[in-house]
Design a protein around this motif. Structure first.
Motif, short mmCIF file in Angstrom:
data_model
loop_
_atom_site.label_atom_id
_atom_site.label_comp_id
_atom_site.label_asym_id
_atom_site.label_seq_id
_atom_site.Cartn_x
_atom_site.Cartn_y
_atom_site.Cartn_z
N ALA A 121 -7.66 -9.11 -5.85
CA ALA A 121 -6.74 -8.72 -4.78
C ALA A 121 -5.30 -8.96 -5.22
O ALA A 121 -4.40 -8.15 -4.93
N TYR A 122 -5.07 -10.06 -5.89
CA TYR A 122 -3.73 -10.35 -6.43
C TYR A 122 -3.34 -9.25 -7.43
O TYR A 122 -2.21 -8.74 -7.41
N GLY A 171 -13.18 -12.71 3.59
CA GLY A 171 -11.92 -12.14 4.05
C GLY A 171 -10.73 -12.97 3.62
O GLY A 171 -9.73 -12.44 3.15
N PHE A 172 -10.85 -14.29 3.75
CA PHE A 172 -9.76 -15.17 3.34
C PHE A 172 -9.49 -15.07 1.85
O PHE A 172 -8.32 -15.06 1.42
N ALA A 173 -10.55 -15.01 1.03
CA ALA A 173 -10.38 -14.92 -0.42
C ALA A 173 -9.53 -13.71 -0.79
O ALA A 173 -8.62 -13.80 -1.64
N LEU A 174 -9.77 -12.58 -0.16
CA LEU A 174 -9.01 -11.37 -0.43
C LEU A 174 -7.58 -11.49 0.11
O LEU A 174 -6.61 -11.13 -0.57
N ALA A 214 -3.76 -11.36 -1.87
CA ALA A 214 -2.69 -10.45 -1.45
C ALA A 214 -1.44 -11.23 -1.04
O ALA A 214 -0.32 -10.86 -1.39
N LEU A 215 -1.63 -12.31 -0.29
CA LEU A 215 -0.50 -13.12 0.16
C LEU A 215 0.27 -13.72 -1.02
O LEU A 215 1.50 -13.66 -1.07
N LYS A 274 2.18 -7.67 4.84
CA LYS A 274 1.28 -8.38 5.75
C LYS A 274 0.17 -7.47 6.26
O LYS A 274 -0.99 -7.89 6.39
N ASP A 275 0.50 -6.21 6.52
CA ASP A 275 -0.49 -5.26 7.02
C ASP A 275 -1.60 -5.02 5.99
O ASP A 275 -2.77 -4.92 6.34
N ASP A 276 -1.22 -4.95 4.71
CA ASP A 276 -2.23 -4.78 3.67
C ASP A 276 -3.10 -6.03 3.56
O ASP A 276 -4.32 -5.93 3.35
N GLY A 277 -2.49 -7.20 3.66
CA GLY A 277 -3.26 -8.43 3.63
C GLY A 277 -4.27 -8.49 4.75
O GLY A 277 -5.41 -8.93 4.56
N GLN A 278 -3.89 -8.02 5.93
CA GLN A 278 -4.79 -8.01 7.07
C GLN A 278 -5.93 -7.02 6.86
O GLN A 278 -7.08 -7.30 7.19
#
Length: 332
Positions: free
Chosen positions: A57-58, A181-184, A188-189, A195-199
């Motif tokens: 994700a990063y 979900g948190f891992a992804l 991203a964070l 923020k929208d993509d992270g969500q």
């Protein structure tokens, strides 16, 4: 670099980092009974899916995902902490084919070692830049609390005669899916994604995670024994309130309901006979197709969210998608 190399090389770097954690986290100090179980469980044959999701994700948004190996490893350490404590609560003798920590040592050791693992997970998050550390810790704490909520719901279900479909789906979302979900979202964070993509990545992970658990429920009953790697029908034998059993209890009428309730009420039985009898009821009621439809609805929702994200690196975007699809189509 090809897409295959992205995941393969990241996984290799991640594994090296995790295997070096005992030294990095000063786990070699006395007392050995506190620290050796941590080295032991981290050394078992885990797939490292959750931390790999963080790295990929990063990579979608920023080069050099290996820069967040510490934070990704925090996800893996936390995950193994939950496994160590879950095994105690479930009185499980084996984890990945090896003795569980509480069996190899004892329950008190496993509780205390697990507590230290949680502390060490926080240590691994500390390299995060100051401006992002607060958000990372807030999301991590929220996820950790939800995983515990899911485990408590799961234990509560053992004492209930009936569990509703929505209650079960909530439980597996909390116990299993929110950590994916948190891992992804973490990756991203840390990469500075919108923020929208992270969500969307978080929602993708949660939906895929619920789908994964429904797939596990399905495989436990209908998997090819030669490919599954563990006893098929274990959930049936233990009367575990899976999605399949919940739907069967909801739909069974007349003789089917009588037969199902008979097998659920028996304390002594032939295991293979019970598995075959309950599976036959499931087949008659179309439970497999119902479960597949529910599972696929979560997978479809997840991939719709994934396709809507804005990515910068197409290779990492496609690799993350492929790895997830491979997991969906697994047979064990």
């Amino acid at each position: 670099m090809t897409r295959k190399k992205h995941a393969h090389e990241l996984l290799g770097k991640l594994e090296t980092f995790i295997q070096n954690l005992p030294s990095a986290l000063e786990l070699g100090k006395s007392p050995q009974e506190l620290y050796n179980p941590i080295t032991y469980i981290l050394g078992l044959d885990g797939k490292r899916i959750r931390p790999l999701l963080s790295l990929l994700a990063y990579g979608i948004y920023k080069p050099n995902p290996e820069e967040i190996l510490s934070q990704a490893a925090a996800v893996e350490v936390f995950h193994n902490f939950t496994l160590m404590h879950d095994d105690i609560m479930d009185d499980a003798p084996l984890r990945r084919g090896k003795k569980t920590v509480h069996v190899k040592w004892n329950k008190n050791v496993a509780i205390l070692s697990g507590d230290v693992m949680l502390v060490k997970a926080y240590d691994l998050l500390l390299p995060t830049h100051a401006e992002k550390l607060g958000d990372v810790l807030r999301l991590f704490n929220k996820t950790a609390s939800e995983v515990c909520e899911g485990q408590q719901f799961d234990m509560n279900f053992e004492a209930l005669e009936a569990v509703h479909e929505d209650e079960y789906l909530t439980m597996i979302r909390l116990k299993t899916a929110v950590l994916l979900g948190f891992a992804l979202q973490l990756g991203a964070l840390l990469a500075g994604a919108e923020k929208d993509d992270g969500q969307k990545l978080y929602d993708f992970g949660v939906n895929i995670g619920v789908g994964f658990q429904l797939k596990d429920d399905l495989l436990d009953v209908f998997a090819d024994q030669t490919k599954f790697g563990k006893q098929v029908g274990g959930d049936i034998i233990s009367n575990k309130k899976t999605f399949l059993l919940i739907k069967a209890l909801e739909l069974a009428k007349g003789k089917d309901a009588e037969a199902l309730n008979y097998w659920l009420s028996q304390s002594e039985f032939d295991k293979e006979e019970k598995v075959q009898a309950v599976r036959k009821i499931y087949e008659k009621l179309g439970i497999k197709a119902i479960t597949e439809a529910k599972m696929n609805s979560y997978f479809d929702a997840g991939f719709a969210q994934y396709e809507a994200i804005h990515f910068k690196d197409e290779d990492y975007f496609l690799e993350l998608k492929k790895i997830t699809q491979d997991l969906i189509h697994r047979e064990k």
